[in-house]
Scaffold this motif. Structure first.
Motif, PDB file in Angstrom:
ATOM      1  N   VAL A 122       1.009  -1.150   0.036  1.00 33.64           N
ATOM      2  CA  VAL A 122      -0.143  -0.027  -0.081  1.00 33.64           C
ATOM      3  C   VAL A 122       0.868   1.198   0.005  1.00 33.64           C
ATOM      4  CG1 VAL A 122      -1.612   1.318   1.399  1.00 33.64           C
ATOM      5  CG2 VAL A 122      -2.012  -1.061   1.249  1.00 33.64           C
ATOM      6  N   GLY A 123       1.937   1.184   0.713  1.00 33.56           N
ATOM      7  CA  GLY A 123       2.832   2.350   0.698  1.00 33.56           C
ATOM      8  C   GLY A 123       3.447   2.556  -0.492  1.00 33.56           C
ATOM      9  N   ALA A 124       3.673   1.672  -1.335  1.00 35.06           N
ATOM     10  CA  ALA A 124       4.420   1.866  -2.624  1.00 35.06           C
ATOM     11  C   ALA A 124       3.677   2.391  -3.536  1.00 35.06           C
ATOM     12  CB  ALA A 124       5.056   0.453  -2.967  1.00 35.06           C
ATOM     13  N   ILE A 125       2.328   2.141  -3.457  1.00 32.08           N
ATOM     14  CA  ILE A 125       1.152   2.463  -4.311  1.00 32.08           C
ATOM     15  C   ILE A 125       0.844   4.129  -3.999  1.00 32.08           C
ATOM     16  CG2 ILE A 125      -1.267   2.283  -4.882  1.00 32.08           C
ATOM     17  CD1 ILE A 125      -0.858  -0.829  -4.459  1.00 32.08           C
ATOM     18  N   LEU A 126       0.789   4.365  -2.734  1.00 26.32           N
ATOM     19  CA  LEU A 126       0.525   5.796  -2.336  1.00 26.32           C
ATOM     20  C   LEU A 126       1.667   6.533  -2.694  1.00 26.32           C
ATOM     21  CD1 LEU A 126      -0.991   5.392   1.289  1.00 26.32           C
ATOM     22  CD2 LEU A 126      -2.111   5.977  -1.037  1.00 26.32           C
ATOM     23  N   ILE A 127       3.228   6.180  -2.561  1.00 24.84           N
ATOM     24  CA  ILE A 127       4.102   6.962  -2.845  1.00 24.84           C
ATOM     25  C   ILE A 127       4.026   7.194  -4.632  1.00 24.84           C
ATOM     26  CG2 ILE A 127       6.753   6.702  -3.307  1.00 24.84           C
ATOM     27  CD1 ILE A 127       5.760   7.497  -0.540  1.00 24.84           C
ATOM     28  N   GLY A 128       3.841   6.006  -5.433  1.00 23.46           N
ATOM     29  CA  GLY A 128       3.523   6.213  -6.939  1.00 23.46           C
ATOM     30  C   GLY A 128       2.504   7.537  -6.968  1.00 23.46           C
ATOM     31  N   VAL A 129       1.460   7.190  -6.380  1.00 24.41           N
ATOM     32  CA  VAL A 129       0.623   8.145  -6.740  1.00 24.41           C
ATOM     33  C   VAL A 129       1.133   9.933  -6.148  1.00 24.41           C
ATOM     34  CG1 VAL A 129      -1.913   9.202  -6.220  1.00 24.41           C
ATOM     35  CG2 VAL A 129      -1.281   6.784  -6.541  1.00 24.41           C
ATOM     36  N   ILE A 130       1.462   9.901  -5.081  1.00 25.79           N
ATOM     37  CA  ILE A 130       2.161  11.095  -4.704  1.00 25.79           C
ATOM     38  C   ILE A 130       3.306  11.696  -5.593  1.00 25.79           C
ATOM     39  CG2 ILE A 130       3.374  12.132  -2.933  1.00 25.79           C
ATOM     40  CD1 ILE A 130       2.038  10.680  -0.822  1.00 25.79           C
ATOM     41  N   SER A 131       4.083  10.926  -6.194  1.00 23.67           N
ATOM     42  CA  SER A 131       5.219  11.142  -7.152  1.00 23.67           C
ATOM     43  C   SER A 131       4.515  11.841  -8.359  1.00 23.67           C
ATOM     44  CB  SER A 131       6.059   9.903  -7.402  1.00 23.67           C
ATOM     45  OG  SER A 131       7.105  10.257  -8.243  1.00 23.67           O
ATOM     46  N   ALA A 132       3.532  10.997  -8.724  1.00 21.95           N
ATOM     47  CA  ALA A 132       2.950  11.277 -10.009  1.00 21.95           C
ATOM     48  C   ALA A 132       1.990  13.010 -10.076  1.00 21.95           C
ATOM     49  CB  ALA A 132       1.907  10.201 -10.534  1.00 21.95           C
ATOM     50  N   ALA A 133       1.315  12.817  -8.869  1.00 24.17           N
ATOM     51  CA  ALA A 133       0.356  13.986  -8.553  1.00 24.17           C
ATOM     52  C   ALA A 133       1.140  14.946  -8.015  1.00 24.17           C
ATOM     53  CB  ALA A 133      -0.693  13.607  -8.144  1.00 24.17           C
ATOM     54  N   GLY A 134       2.077  14.830  -7.517  1.00 25.55           N
ATOM     55  CA  GLY A 134       2.632  16.111  -6.504  1.00 25.55           C
ATOM     56  C   GLY A 134       3.030  17.384  -7.255  1.00 25.55           C
ATOM     57  N   GLY A 135       3.985  17.149  -8.237  1.00 24.30           N
ATOM     58  CA  GLY A 135       4.277  18.260  -9.205  1.00 24.30           C
ATOM     59  C   GLY A 135       3.054  19.110  -9.603  1.00 24.30           C
ATOM     60  N   GLY A 136       2.133  18.311 -10.196  1.00 23.65           N
ATOM     61  CA  GLY A 136       0.975  19.126 -10.673  1.00 23.65           C
ATOM     62  C   GLY A 136       0.271  19.883  -9.763  1.00 23.65           C
ATOM     63  N   ILE A 137       0.044  19.271  -8.325  1.00 22.21           N
ATOM     64  CA  ILE A 137      -0.493  20.062  -7.418  1.00 22.21           C
ATOM     65  C   ILE A 137       0.161  21.353  -7.057  1.00 22.21           C
ATOM     66  CG2 ILE A 137      -1.362  19.911  -4.961  1.00 22.21           C
ATOM     67  CD1 ILE A 137      -1.836  17.023  -5.172  1.00 22.21           C
ATOM     68  N   ILE A 138       1.587  21.121  -6.987  1.00 28.84           N
ATOM     69  CA  ILE A 138       2.306  22.327  -6.566  1.00 28.84           C
ATOM     70  C   ILE A 138       2.085  23.485  -7.778  1.00 28.84           C
ATOM     71  CG2 ILE A 138       4.622  23.179  -6.281  1.00 28.84           C
ATOM     72  CD1 ILE A 138       5.191  20.335  -5.102  1.00 28.84           C
ATOM     73  N   ARG A 139       2.260  22.980  -8.826  1.00 31.49           N
ATOM     74  CA  ARG A 139       2.089  23.841 -10.088  1.00 31.49           C
ATOM     75  C   ARG A 139       0.776  24.945  -9.967  1.00 31.49           C
ATOM     76  NH1 ARG A 139       0.576  20.361 -14.683  1.00 31.49           N
ATOM     77  NH2 ARG A 139      -1.369  20.535 -13.479  1.00 31.49           N
ATOM     78  N   ASP A 140      -0.379  23.916  -9.686  1.00 30.72           N
ATOM     79  CA  ASP A 140      -1.885  24.572  -9.838  1.00 30.72           C
ATOM     80  C   ASP A 140      -1.556  25.569  -8.520  1.00 30.72           C
ATOM     81  OD1 ASP A 140      -2.174  23.218 -11.986  1.00 30.72           O
ATOM     82  OD2 ASP A 140      -3.333  21.597 -11.060  1.00 30.72           O
TER      83      ASP A 140
END
Length: 223
Positions: free
Chosen positions: A131-149
């Motif tokens: 579960v942790g690896a999946i969450l880290i994958g999502v955070i890695s994928a979405a984090g930059g876009g969230i900061i950008r927006d």
């Protein structure tokens, strides 16, 4: 030890993963730079938004995993790639937007697919739980876009009710990568296939208006 040295020790493909990571950095930097241009930012603003979009998700991922200093700070090639993308946008944004409708979202979708793969496999390599690896994958994928927006004063795609599917494709992609890794099925073909599939689902959701379910509303009761 970096992700790629650890990947080599566990039988993974460090050259491919490094390439996917850098392509994702480039794609996210393009999306951040294009949004900055759309917002009327000048040189420093375009460059800054491109950099935080490209590197933000990876930095958050590495900090959560305790992989310090983050790859974005320890390997200069990441910064060079992000700066090159910012230069491309600053000098030729008109060509990109003329060729591709919704260019910001298209490049963002490419980064989403690539980073959910590299984030999930890095977390798995460093011993995170399923579960942790999946969450880290999502955070890695979405984090930059969230900061950008947030920096551009835009509603983050991950949370806005009118947004099409975003975290769900990344979560499915990260799940596929982690399950494959844990069962010995992971390969370069799997990594590329998952990244393309996430990219395709994100584009399809934009094209057809697919959205995540909303909470059930209580029926209206007249007084």
């Amino acid at each position: 030890m970096t992700l790629f040295a650890q990947a080599s020790a566990t039988g993974l493909e460090p050259t491919l993963e490094r390439t996917l990571d850098l392509i994702g950095v480039f794609a996210f930097a393009i999306s951040g730079g294009l949004l900055a241009v759309r917002k009327g930012f000048e040189l420093v603003g375009v460059t800054s938004l491109a950099l935080v979009t490209a590197l933000g998700g990876g930095v958050v991922r590495d900090l959560l995993l305790g992989a310090t200093p983050p790859t974005a700070f320890s390997e200069v090639l990441y910064l060079v790639v992000a700066l090159a993308a910012a230069a491309v946008v600053f000098l030729g944004h008109w060509m990109i937007t003329r060729t591709l409708n919704r260019a910001v979202l298209i490049f963002d979708a490419a980064g989403l697919g690539l980073f959910c793969v590299t984030g999930a496999i890095k977390a798995s390599t460093l011993g995170a739980s399923l579960v942790g690896a999946i969450l880290i994958g999502v955070i890695s994928a979405a984090g930059g876009g969230i900061i950008r927006d947030v920096l551009a004063n835009e509603p983050p795609s991950l949370f806005h009710r009118s947004s099409t599917l975003y975290a769900i494709p990344a979560g499915l992609g990260a799940t596929a990568v982690v399950v494959a890794w844990r069962n010995g099925w992971y390969s370069g073909g799997v990594a590329i296939g998952v990244a393309i599939a996430v990219f395709a689902v994100r584009l399809a959701s934009m094209q057809f208006g697919w959205r995540a379910p909303m909470p059930l509303r209580a029926p209206f009761v007249a007084e």
